[in-house]
Motif scaffolding. Structure first.
Motif, PDB file in Angstrom:
ATOM      1  N   ALA A   1     -50.346 -28.312 -67.816  1.00  0.00           N
ATOM      2  CA  ALA A   1     -50.553 -27.653 -69.103  1.00  0.00           C
ATOM      3  C   ALA A   1     -49.908 -26.281 -69.020  1.00  0.00           C
ATOM      4  O   ALA A   1     -50.077 -25.575 -68.032  1.00  0.00           O
ATOM      5  N   CYS A   2     -49.163 -25.916 -70.030  1.00  0.00           N
ATOM      6  CA  CYS A   2     -48.470 -24.625 -69.996  1.00  0.00           C
ATOM      7  C   CYS A   2     -49.497 -23.497 -70.083  1.00  0.00           C
ATOM      8  O   CYS A   2     -50.260 -23.427 -71.040  1.00  0.00           O
ATOM      9  N   PRO A   3     -49.512 -22.603 -69.098  1.00  0.00           N
ATOM     10  CA  PRO A   3     -50.529 -21.556 -69.056  1.00  0.00           C
ATOM     11  C   PRO A   3     -50.048 -20.234 -69.632  1.00  0.00           C
ATOM     12  O   PRO A   3     -50.715 -19.220 -69.485  1.00  0.00           O
ATOM     13  N   HIS A   4     -48.860 -20.235 -70.254  1.00  0.00           N
ATOM     14  CA  HIS A   4     -48.353 -18.949 -70.759  1.00  0.00           C
ATOM     15  C   HIS A   4     -49.191 -18.465 -71.933  1.00  0.00           C
ATOM     16  O   HIS A   4     -49.915 -19.234 -72.554  1.00  0.00           O
ATOM     17  N   ASP A   5     -49.049 -17.174 -72.231  1.00  0.00           N
ATOM     18  CA  ASP A   5     -49.882 -16.548 -73.259  1.00  0.00           C
ATOM     19  C   ASP A   5     -49.375 -16.949 -74.633  1.00  0.00           C
ATOM     20  O   ASP A   5     -48.642 -16.219 -75.280  1.00  0.00           O
ATOM     21  N   CYS A   6     -49.771 -18.127 -75.051  1.00  0.00           N
ATOM     22  CA  CYS A   6     -49.251 -18.729 -76.270  1.00  0.00           C
ATOM     23  C   CYS A   6     -50.351 -19.607 -76.823  1.00  0.00           C
ATOM     24  O   CYS A   6     -51.023 -20.297 -76.060  1.00  0.00           O
ATOM     25  N   PRO A   7     -50.548 -19.610 -78.146  1.00  0.00           N
ATOM     26  CA  PRO A   7     -51.667 -20.374 -78.697  1.00  0.00           C
ATOM     27  C   PRO A   7     -51.571 -21.878 -78.442  1.00  0.00           C
ATOM     28  O   PRO A   7     -52.581 -22.576 -78.455  1.00  0.00           O
ATOM     29  N   ASP A   8     -50.351 -22.380 -78.197  1.00  0.00           N
ATOM     30  CA  ASP A   8     -50.149 -23.824 -78.220  1.00  0.00           C
ATOM     31  C   ASP A   8     -50.674 -24.562 -76.981  1.00  0.00           C
ATOM     32  O   ASP A   8     -50.976 -25.749 -77.070  1.00  0.00           O
ATOM     33  N   ALA A   9     -50.773 -23.895 -75.829  1.00  0.00           N
ATOM     34  CA  ALA A   9     -51.246 -24.528 -74.582  1.00  0.00           C
ATOM     35  C   ALA A   9     -50.777 -25.975 -74.483  1.00  0.00           C
ATOM     36  O   ALA A   9     -51.575 -26.915 -74.496  1.00  0.00           O
ATOM     37  N   CYS A  10     -49.486 -26.141 -74.357  1.00  0.00           N
ATOM     38  CA  CYS A  10     -48.879 -27.471 -74.425  1.00  0.00           C
ATOM     39  C   CYS A  10     -49.247 -28.360 -73.252  1.00  0.00           C
ATOM     40  O   CYS A  10     -49.376 -27.898 -72.118  1.00  0.00           O
ATOM     41  N   GLY A  11     -49.334 -29.650 -73.515  1.00  0.00           N
ATOM     42  CA  GLY A  11     -49.381 -30.654 -72.470  1.00  0.00           C
ATOM     43  C   GLY A  11     -47.953 -30.909 -72.012  1.00  0.00           C
ATOM     44  O   GLY A  11     -47.045 -31.083 -72.828  1.00  0.00           O
TER      45      GLY A  11
ATOM     46  N   LEU B   1     -41.210 -29.134 -76.455  1.00  0.00           N
ATOM     47  CA  LEU B   1     -41.575 -27.829 -75.896  1.00  0.00           C
ATOM     48  C   LEU B   1     -40.739 -26.753 -76.569  1.00  0.00           C
ATOM     49  O   LEU B   1     -39.682 -27.036 -77.136  1.00  0.00           O
ATOM     50  N   CYS B   2     -41.203 -25.519 -76.477  1.00  0.00           N
ATOM     51  CA  CYS B   2     -40.404 -24.413 -76.995  1.00  0.00           C
ATOM     52  C   CYS B   2     -39.176 -24.229 -76.104  1.00  0.00           C
ATOM     53  O   CYS B   2     -39.126 -24.742 -74.981  1.00  0.00           O
ATOM     54  N   ALA B   3     -38.211 -23.476 -76.603  1.00  0.00           N
ATOM     55  CA  ALA B   3     -36.957 -23.286 -75.863  1.00  0.00           C
ATOM     56  C   ALA B   3     -37.200 -22.648 -74.499  1.00  0.00           C
ATOM     57  O   ALA B   3     -36.474 -22.914 -73.543  1.00  0.00           O
ATOM     58  N   LYS B   4     -38.235 -21.826 -74.395  1.00  0.00           N
ATOM     59  CA  LYS B   4     -38.497 -21.104 -73.146  1.00  0.00           C
ATOM     60  C   LYS B   4     -38.913 -22.067 -72.030  1.00  0.00           C
ATOM     61  O   LYS B   4     -38.385 -22.043 -70.931  1.00  0.00           O
ATOM     62  N   VAL B   5     -39.872 -22.920 -72.356  1.00  0.00           N
ATOM     63  CA  VAL B   5     -40.449 -23.779 -71.317  1.00  0.00           C
ATOM     64  C   VAL B   5     -39.640 -25.078 -71.155  1.00  0.00           C
ATOM     65  O   VAL B   5     -39.658 -25.695 -70.091  1.00  0.00           O
ATOM     66  N   ALA B   6     -38.898 -25.456 -72.177  1.00  0.00           N
ATOM     67  CA  ALA B   6     -38.021 -26.627 -72.041  1.00  0.00           C
ATOM     68  C   ALA B   6     -37.037 -26.424 -70.886  1.00  0.00           C
ATOM     69  O   ALA B   6     -36.570 -27.373 -70.273  1.00  0.00           O
TER      70      ALA B   6
ATOM     71  N   VAL C   1     -45.032 -22.454 -82.358  1.00  0.00           N
ATOM     72  CA  VAL C   1     -44.101 -23.417 -82.952  1.00  0.00           C
ATOM     73  C   VAL C   1     -44.724 -24.799 -83.155  1.00  0.00           C
ATOM     74  O   VAL C   1     -44.297 -25.549 -84.037  1.00  0.00           O
ATOM     75  N   HIS C   2     -45.792 -25.112 -82.389  1.00  0.00           N
ATOM     76  CA  HIS C   2     -46.382 -26.438 -82.558  1.00  0.00           C
ATOM     77  C   HIS C   2     -47.262 -26.576 -83.793  1.00  0.00           C
ATOM     78  O   HIS C   2     -47.729 -27.667 -84.115  1.00  0.00           O
ATOM     79  N   LEU C   3     -47.464 -25.470 -84.497  1.00  0.00           N
ATOM     80  CA  LEU C   3     -48.128 -25.587 -85.802  1.00  0.00           C
ATOM     81  C   LEU C   3     -47.112 -26.027 -86.866  1.00  0.00           C
ATOM     82  O   LEU C   3     -47.474 -26.579 -87.899  1.00  0.00           O
TER      83      LEU C   3
HETATM   84  S1  SF4 Z   1     -44.931 -23.434 -77.041  1.00  0.00           S
HETATM   85 FE1  SF4 Z   1     -43.901 -22.989 -75.099  1.00  0.00          FE
HETATM   86  S2  SF4 Z   1     -44.954 -21.200 -74.265  1.00  0.00           S
HETATM   87 FE2  SF4 Z   1     -46.244 -22.061 -75.871  1.00  0.00          FE
HETATM   88  S3  SF4 Z   1     -47.651 -23.406 -74.764  1.00  0.00           S
HETATM   89 FE3  SF4 Z   1     -45.950 -24.657 -75.484  1.00  0.00          FE
HETATM   90  S4  SF4 Z   1     -44.542 -24.694 -73.795  1.00  0.00           S
HETATM   91 FE4  SF4 Z   1     -45.932 -22.992 -73.412  1.00  0.00          FE
END
Ligand code: SF4
Ligand SMILES: Nc1nc2c(c(=O)[nH]1)N[C@H]1C(S)=C(S)[C@@H](COP(=O)(O)OP(=O)(O)OC[C@H]3O[C@@H](n4cnc5c(=O)[nH]c(N)nc54)[C@H](O)[C@@H]3O)O[C@H]1N2
Ligand SMILES: Nc1nc2c(c(=O)[nH]1)N[C@H]1C(S)=C(S)[C@@H](COP(=O)(O)OP(=O)(O)OC[C@H]3O[C@@H](n4cnc5c(=O)[nH]c(N)nc54)[C@H](O)[C@@H]3O)O[C@H]1N2
Ligand SMILES: [Mo]
Length: 700
Positions: A8-18, A44-49, A183-185
């Motif tokens: 799970a993405c732990p970055h400071d982002c509301p989406d907490a992606c799987g 995923l967002c461009a950063k984590v992709a 972005v996942h909203l």
């Molecule tokens: S949008 Fe990006 S930064 Fe945010 S939780 Fe998903 S992968 Fe992580």
């Protein structure tokens, strides 16, 4: 051997992606969004992709190091490699020495959003510093004003589920750059729009989201409380509120009605820059084209009056009663829903063992003042982890002055040589989320996840929890809780008897990877037309009065307006100070970085482009500034040199620049040399968006 690991993405982002990580022969070879995850939905967002670039970056810190050159000299040349044993011995010796001379409160932990994982983010570290009796850090840099404002009205940090936005007819993105920061909203917003919904954006800056909106309302920074009051003026005045909901579930309507009456659209227009007609239209559309939801984000509360602004915005769905309907309500954050056993995780009781009392609480926004002026005791040892304060803190010149103190001992636990490691005495290498395990909550949805370890730590990198376990040993702290394994801590976190965790344990999370909080367990879920919805405030509010508080005793006792009012920030176009520094500065985040994380990765740097100052022709022309000119942006705290763009994006009276690493900028500074340590009206929050500056051309 090939395997696919769920993380799970732990970055400071509301989406907490799987996230799915493919691992071949011990090396991660692919990352993708989990297609089964109901919010991530496979992308995923461009950063984590591009996360493999981060994990395997040639710049990763892989070994502990000790400084051998003056502070701030920077670069790897200023350090020599040492062993973990030597590093931890040196830290323990210094902590003992400082504690003996000044008391343990002379040690300050400093962390924020590098990882929001429960274990790595705030468990073993808290236990360690509590046991030591160190000063406590008040973690206020991001969200505390908004939280205070929201809680005063709603009672709990809960909000509309992202999945529900597809049912909205009107969506207001209020200080919310959905496309950049959440972005996942976006797919849910798009689904709603395909069904006829309208997206309205209220933001001083024409963000990507604003450009894609049906209606964009540029607002003057820091005037949102006035706008919300203006909307309430119209809604109440035209009897568009839900009288039944208001009577049953709110407190102080009469006081609010009187207050809103003082904010007619014409008056509000002068503050906000939004026309009176638009204010009326917005109020009517919000109240009648329903269900209407508000996605408000934290940008709104980084103004000096941000707590009051959030209070005001949170009252809107209470007035219209939209909490009762799927696709109604408001979302700031969902983080209050996770009923983890936090005291067991952080063990605040350990403070009484070491110090005999709760130790002092230092506001992280004041790091500059803390390091330069605090006495009794002064801070003599600083342990930075999951944070880049030399770049992200306000009033950077003061912070750097403090970090340069020869008598300050600084440890930085990091993945990269950041602006902050340049001031460290000891640098420790940290793992990425590929390399450790965690339990992941979210602040933009209601799924709990296990993030499994995918690969072995690179080099000698260690995760946060392991660093504090090892340091506790070196300090001779033999408390059992400082030795606990990650899985034990996860079990403990989940062992709360709250119904929303009923049936959720580590085994199930390990099997299913992500699990929605069990809102059904105590009837918090509602069936509407065959679908299950979490409607947190449909039947009341968990405030002291059990009602949404338009009038708040706690505000009154804090010396604040118990209803709401609009007070312009001390640094704004509406203040006296604007005579000296006439331009409002919006010191924004980058769409392609995450605060300063990712800002050192070449691909994302190319996507983001160089930093520049955006200025409106109306402000550029009288200063003789043309597009592409080099300019000096300055105020009493500092100055920054940037190239400028006169492209009409910034509204008149406002300039815009972005947050980058200071040392990667041509001048070695970043935008936080201009921001201030002043705190918000409530919650002790940061005021990154209440800043006045002036600009002049640099003539060759
Ligand atoms: S949008 Fe990006 S930064 Fe945010 S939780 Fe998903 S992968 Fe992580
Ligand atoms: N790509 C990307 N994603 C991120 C981050 C990032 O740096 N980059 N940061 C993460 C973090 S730390 C957080 S806290 C979250 C949430 O992030 P937010 O706090 O919501 O992000 P910001 O960009 O600071 O602010 C959101 C919007 O508010 C606007 N704004 C500023 N002042 C005002 C004002 O006075 N009134 C109004 N109406 N709008 C205003 C800004 O122009 C901006 O577009 O996002 C996270 N996601
Ligand atoms: N001008 C301006 N300043 C701002 C903001 C703004 O909008 N404008 N936004 C503010 C906001 S909302 C926030 S939340 C703060 C964020 O401030 P920070 O929390 O400092 O966020 P980052 O800049 O992302 O730095 C996090 C650091 O943690 C490191 N890290 C990541 N994972 C781990 C780990 O597991 N262990 C350790 N030890 N380190 C790790 C990363 O490499 C990174 O360098 O910035 C604030 N500053
Ligand atoms: Mo943040």
């Amino acid at each position: 051997m090939k395997k696919v690991v769920h993380a799970a993405c732990p970055h400071d982002c509301p989406d907490a992606c799987g996230v799915l990580i493919t691992v071949e022969d011990g090396r991660a070879t692919k990352i993708q969004g989990d297609p089964r995850h109901p919010i991530t939905r496979g992308f995923l967002c461009a950063k984590v992709a591009k996360y493999l670039d981060r994990v395997y970056s040639p710049d990763r810190l892989l070994y502990p190091m000790r400084r051998i050159a003056p502070k701030g000299a920077g670069g790897l040349e200023a350090f020599e490699r040492i062993s973990w044993d030597t590093a931890l011995d040196a830290i323990a010796a210094k902590f003992r020495e400082v504690s003996a001379e000044f008391g343990a409160e002379a040690v300050l932990p400093y962390s924020y959003g590098g990882t929001l994982g429960t274990i790595q983010g705030s468990t073993m570290d808290r236990r360690f510093f509590h046991r030591l009796g160190a000063s406590q850090l008040d973690r206020t840099i991001c969200s505390s004003a908004g939280e205070a404002g929201l809680l005063s009205v709603l009672g709990m940090k809960l909000g509309t589920e992202p999945e529900q936005f597809r049912h909205s007819r009107t969506i207001i993105a209020w200080a919310c750059n959905i496309h950049g920061n959440n972005v996942h909203l976006w797919p849910f917003v798009e689904e709603a729009r395909r069904n006829g919904a309208r997206l309205i954006v209220i933001d001083p800056y024409p963000t990507r989201t604003a450009k894609l909106a049906d209606w964009y309302l540029p607002i003057h920074p820091g005037t949102d409380a006035a706008l919300a009051l203006g909307l309430m003026h119209v809604i109440i005045g035209e009897n568009l509120h839900d009288g039944e909901f208001v009577a049953k579930h709110t407190l102080g309507f009469e006081q609010l009605r009187q207050r809103a009456a003082e904010y007619p659209p014409e008056r509000v227009s002068q503050w906000t820059g939004i026309s009176a007609d638009d204010i009326r239209r917005l109020a009517r559309e919000y109240a009648t084209n329903t269900p209407a939801s508000i996605r408000v984000n934290y940008g709104v509360q980084r103004s000096q009056n941000g707590g009051m602004a959030m209070r005001a915005i949170c009252m809107l769905p209470c007035l219209t009663g939209s909490w009762q309907h799927p696709g109604g309500g408001l979302q700031l954050s969902t983080s209050g829903a996770y009923p983890l056993n936090r005291d067991a995780l952080k063990r605040p009781d350990l403070m009484s063992m070491s110090a005999g009392h709760a130790t002092r609480l230092l506001n992280m926004n004041k790091l500059g003042d803390i390091l330069n002026h605090l006495d009794d005791p002064p801070v003599r040892a600083l342990f930075v982890y999951s944070c880049n304060p030399a770049a992200v803190c306000p009033d950077r010149n003061a912070v750097v002055r403090g970090l340069s103190r020869p008598d300050l001992f600084t440890v930085v636990h990091e993945q990269f040589m950041t602006d902050t490691t340049d001031y460290a005495d000891i640098v420790l290498p940290a793992t990425t989320f590929f390399e450790h395990k965690d339990l992941q909550t979210a602040y933009g949805h209601y799924f709990l996840q296990i993030s499994d370890q995918a690969i072995a730590p690179l080099g000698e990198a260690r995760c946060n929890a392991n660093v504090f376990r090892a340091l506790a040993q070196k300090m001779g702290f033999d408390d059992e809780c400082l030795k606990e394994a990650d899985d034990t801590i996860i079990d403990m976190a989940l062992s709360s008897d709250h119904p929303w965790l009923e049936g959720i344990d580590r085994d199930r999370l390990q099997r299913e990877h992500f699990v929605r909080l069990n809102f059904a367990a105590n009837g918090s879920d509602k069936m509407v037309a065959g679908e299950n919805f979490f409607l947190p405030f449909a039947n009341g509010f968990p405030t002291p009065s059990g009602k949404a508080e338009f009038y708040s005793e706690s505000m009154a006792s804090a010396g604040l307006d118990p209803v709401i009012s609009f007070i312009p920030p001390v640094e704004s176009r509406h203040s006296e100070n604007s005579k000296r520094y006439p331009l409002e500065l919006l010191a924004r985040k980058c769409d392609n970085f995450l605060n300063t994380s990712f800002a050192n990765l070449p691909l994302l740097q190319r996507m983001e482009g160089q930093n520049y100052l955006e200025i409106h022709p109306q402000d550029a022309n009288p200063r003789g500034i043309r597009d592409g000119d080099a300019v000096r942006v300055f105020n009493s705290r500092g100055e920054l040199r940037l190239e400028c763009r006169v492209d009409g994006a910034a509204q008149p009276g406002m300039v815009v620049a972005r947050l980058h690493w200071a040392k990667l900028s041509p001048t070695g500074h970043n935008v936080n040399v201009l921001t201030s340590q002043r705190l918000t009206d409530m919650g002790g929050g940061s005021t990154f968006y209440s800043v006045l500056v002036d600009v002049e051309a640099i003539r060759p």
